[in-house]
Motif scaffolding. Structure first.
Motif, mmCIF file in Angstrom:
data_model
loop_
_atom_site.group_PDB
_atom_site.id
_atom_site.type_symbol
_atom_site.label_atom_id
_atom_site.label_comp_id
_atom_site.label_asym_id
_atom_site.label_seq_id
_atom_site.Cartn_x
_atom_site.Cartn_y
_atom_site.Cartn_z
ATOM 1 N N ILE A 86 3.681 5.839 -3.089
ATOM 2 C CA ILE A 86 4.917 6.494 -3.576
ATOM 3 C C ILE A 86 4.990 6.400 -5.101
ATOM 4 O O ILE A 86 5.297 7.375 -5.793
ATOM 5 C CB ILE A 86 6.166 5.848 -2.921
ATOM 6 C CG1 ILE A 86 6.190 6.176 -1.426
ATOM 7 C CG2 ILE A 86 7.454 6.303 -3.595
ATOM 8 C CD1 ILE A 86 7.206 5.398 -0.627
ATOM 9 N N PHE A 87 4.669 5.221 -5.615
ATOM 10 C CA PHE A 87 4.745 4.996 -7.061
ATOM 11 C C PHE A 87 3.781 5.908 -7.823
ATOM 12 O O PHE A 87 4.159 6.542 -8.824
ATOM 13 C CB PHE A 87 4.452 3.517 -7.379
ATOM 14 C CG PHE A 87 4.378 3.245 -8.849
ATOM 15 C CD1 PHE A 87 5.530 3.162 -9.610
ATOM 16 C CD2 PHE A 87 3.156 3.110 -9.482
ATOM 17 C CE1 PHE A 87 5.465 2.937 -10.972
ATOM 18 C CE2 PHE A 87 3.083 2.894 -10.841
ATOM 19 C CZ PHE A 87 4.238 2.799 -11.592
ATOM 20 N N TRP A 141 -4.118 -7.674 -5.020
ATOM 21 C CA TRP A 141 -3.739 -7.925 -3.622
ATOM 22 C C TRP A 141 -4.860 -7.473 -2.678
ATOM 23 O O TRP A 141 -5.221 -8.200 -1.737
ATOM 24 C CB TRP A 141 -2.437 -7.185 -3.328
ATOM 25 C CG TRP A 141 -1.980 -7.195 -1.911
ATOM 26 C CD1 TRP A 141 -1.556 -8.290 -1.201
ATOM 27 C CD2 TRP A 141 -1.867 -6.077 -1.031
ATOM 28 N NE1 TRP A 141 -1.193 -7.906 0.066
ATOM 29 C CE2 TRP A 141 -1.368 -6.563 0.188
ATOM 30 C CE3 TRP A 141 -2.115 -4.718 -1.168
ATOM 31 C CZ2 TRP A 141 -1.134 -5.715 1.285
ATOM 32 C CZ3 TRP A 141 -1.884 -3.879 -0.097
ATOM 33 C CH2 TRP A 141 -1.392 -4.375 1.129
ATOM 34 N N VAL A 180 -1.906 -4.074 -7.319
ATOM 35 C CA VAL A 180 -2.352 -3.675 -5.978
ATOM 36 C C VAL A 180 -3.848 -3.970 -5.793
ATOM 37 O O VAL A 180 -4.276 -4.358 -4.697
ATOM 38 C CB VAL A 180 -1.947 -2.202 -5.701
ATOM 39 C CG1 VAL A 180 -2.969 -1.217 -6.130
ATOM 40 C CG2 VAL A 180 -1.580 -2.010 -4.250
ATOM 41 N N LEU A 197 8.866 1.550 -11.000
ATOM 42 C CA LEU A 197 9.441 2.819 -10.537
ATOM 43 C C LEU A 197 10.755 3.122 -11.272
ATOM 44 O O LEU A 197 11.036 4.271 -11.609
ATOM 45 C CB LEU A 197 9.665 2.771 -9.015
ATOM 46 C CG LEU A 197 9.934 4.101 -8.313
ATOM 47 C CD1 LEU A 197 8.760 5.072 -8.473
ATOM 48 C CD2 LEU A 197 10.206 3.896 -6.828
ATOM 49 N N HIS A 213 6.405 -3.181 -8.352
ATOM 50 C CA HIS A 213 6.396 -1.728 -8.194
ATOM 51 C C HIS A 213 7.794 -1.144 -8.345
ATOM 52 O O HIS A 213 7.963 -0.073 -8.914
ATOM 53 C CB HIS A 213 5.804 -1.341 -6.835
ATOM 54 C CG HIS A 213 4.330 -1.164 -6.878
ATOM 55 N ND1 HIS A 213 3.463 -2.208 -7.096
ATOM 56 C CD2 HIS A 213 3.556 -0.057 -6.757
ATOM 57 C CE1 HIS A 213 2.221 -1.747 -7.102
ATOM 58 N NE2 HIS A 213 2.253 -0.448 -6.900
ATOM 59 N N PHE A 223 4.070 1.555 -0.795
ATOM 60 C CA PHE A 223 4.898 1.638 -1.996
ATOM 61 C C PHE A 223 4.049 2.106 -3.185
ATOM 62 O O PHE A 223 4.519 2.866 -4.039
ATOM 63 C CB PHE A 223 5.531 0.274 -2.274
ATOM 64 C CG PHE A 223 6.778 0.332 -3.139
ATOM 65 C CD1 PHE A 223 7.370 1.536 -3.498
ATOM 66 C CD2 PHE A 223 7.385 -0.838 -3.587
ATOM 67 C CE1 PHE A 223 8.508 1.588 -4.286
ATOM 68 C CE2 PHE A 223 8.525 -0.809 -4.378
ATOM 69 C CZ PHE A 223 9.083 0.410 -4.730
ATOM 70 N N HIS A 224 2.793 1.659 -3.194
ATOM 71 C CA HIS A 224 1.908 2.053 -4.303
ATOM 72 C C HIS A 224 1.650 3.564 -4.267
ATOM 73 O O HIS A 224 1.635 4.220 -5.321
ATOM 74 C CB HIS A 224 0.589 1.282 -4.206
ATOM 75 C CG HIS A 224 -0.286 1.454 -5.405
ATOM 76 N ND1 HIS A 224 0.086 1.042 -6.669
ATOM 77 C CD2 HIS A 224 -1.525 2.017 -5.547
ATOM 78 C CE1 HIS A 224 -0.879 1.336 -7.521
ATOM 79 N NE2 HIS A 224 -1.861 1.934 -6.875
ATOM 80 N N LYS A 244 0.839 -1.213 0.000
ATOM 81 C CA LYS A 244 0.000 0.000 0.000
ATOM 82 C C LYS A 244 0.878 1.269 0.000
ATOM 83 O O LYS A 244 0.677 2.163 -0.825
ATOM 84 C CB LYS A 244 -0.892 -0.021 1.243
ATOM 85 C CG LYS A 244 -1.745 1.216 1.419
ATOM 86 C CD LYS A 244 -2.419 1.177 2.769
ATOM 87 C CE LYS A 244 -3.079 2.486 3.100
ATOM 88 N NZ LYS A 244 -3.701 2.461 4.430
#
Lengths: 68, 304
Positions: free
Chosen positions: A9-10, B80, B77, B292, B288, A6-7, A4
């Motif tokens: 930030i991405f 998940w 995401v 990135l 990710h 990291f997403h 969550k």
């Protein structure tokens, strides 16, 4: 850091890229006046805003999941 | 023997073991890509003026590929998150889109590579006249597509023009046919060159849009150097193929792992759902990271 966090930030990085690309394209349009550059720039800014809206929606939906 | 903390978090770290493992791995990946990015930047700023290749990558295709990767991160995401609420069917749907996005990215990247392998630069012994936009200029360097015997050619270089003799094994059997030397070939030149400033290049592109390019016949004896857009062409293409190739391998690796967890490895959802969710999260963290890297790679390689 969870998926969550990291997403988030991405998506922030992706929206910054979209704004940067938009600015780049508008600058190119200003220099050479190719119409597609103008459209490209505007669409990039719209995508950047869309990503920020999505980020807000995502945070609201997953508020019960840990950042760790 | 059961491996501890694969499902439940460790009390001291607060997270399960594979999450610690993936972050340690990602830290090493940051060092790997960080070193390559630094190399790119140092080579770029150290290049003598007018020698750095620019303006040759297809920005719309690169943008589309960026959008494909962003979409795949969203679906990872969402897959998940679907597992978190016990909706396995929706997870399967989202991860299938992720895998398709990965394949689409690699397919598009392969197309871009193919375009580069078809493109050539020729350095001549003397200057000739070519059109750059509306202007006619005298130059001894041309970039464009190379045509020989009615076909576009891949990977041609100076050595290819000289031809190669027949190769035989110890019994005298021909194992490689002779390639005859080339007397002349055709170039379909681009209406610009990367030694132009970005502004000049953009003007030349605009002026030449929709205009048919005239073929130029080039004698092999007039060629000083010939190269396709491959790593040996220039420092730019060497670092471009290294960075994008390494990134592409990461995309492929991530797609294989996600596919395994999605397909054959999905049985674990019935026996140990928490551990299965952890696997999906760890693969999502890797995915990710890979995406990135591309978010940084795209502006550096395509725009600057």
């Amino acid at each position: 850091m969870s998926l969550k966090a990291f997403h988030v930030i991405f998506i922030t990085a992706a929206s910054l890229l979209a704004f940067g690309l938009g600015a780049w394209m508008l600058r190119a349009y200003n220099e050479v006046q190719v119409r597609s550059d103008l459209i490209y720039g505007i669409v990039s800014f719209a995508v950047g805003l869309g990503l920020l809206v999505y980020e807000g929606f995502f945070l609201k939906k997953l508020k019960n999941i840990s950042y760790l | 023997m059961e491996i501890p903390f694969t499902s439940k978090p460790r009390p001291d770290t607060g997270i399960y073991n594979s999450k610690v493992g993936i972050w340690l791995f990602l830290a090493s990946e940051v060092m790997l890509f960080g070193a390559l990015f630094s190399a790119y930047i140092l080579l770029r700023v150290g290049a003598p003026e007018g020698t750095w290749v620019h303006g040759l990558l297809n920005i719309p295709i690169g943008t589309f590929n960026t959008a494909v990767l962003i979409t795949s991160s969203v679906t990872v995401v969402l897959g998940w998150a679907s597992l978190q609420v016990g909706n396995f069917g929706r997870y399967k749907f989202y991860q299938a889109i992720t895998i398709l996005c990965a394949l689409a990215f690699l397919g598009i990247k392969s197309y871009e590579y193919r375009e580069k392998f078809l493109h050539h630069e020729v350095w001549l012994n003397h200057k000739i006249k070519v059109k750059h936009g509306h202007q006619e200029v005298e130059t001894d360097r041309i970039i464009g597509h190379l045509e020989y015997e009615g076909h576009h050619q891949y990977f041609w270089n100076t050595k290819r023009l000289k031809g190669t003799p027949e190769e035989k094994d110890k019994d005298g059997k021909v194992i490689k046919a002779a390639v005859p030397p080339v007397e002349s070939f055709k170039m379909i030149p681009d209406a610009f060159h990367y030694t132009m400033t970005p502004k000049e290049l953009a003007h030349a592109r605009k002026e030449s849009a929709g205009v048919a390019h005239e073929e130029i016949e080039i004698k092999a004896s007039d060629v000083k150097r010939l190269s396709a857009f491959v790593p040996s062409h220039s420092t730019y293409f060497a670092i471009y193929f290294t960075l994008t190739g390494l990134h592409g391998l990461h995309v492929l690796g991530g797609a294989i792992v996600i596919f395994y967890i999605w397909g054959p490895g999905a049985k674990m959802w019935k026996t140990d759902p928490q551990r299965y969710m952890n696997r999906v999260e760890v693969s999502g963290l890797f995915w990710h990271f890979v995406d990135l890297v591309w978010i940084f790679l795209f502006p550096v390689i395509y725009l600057l």
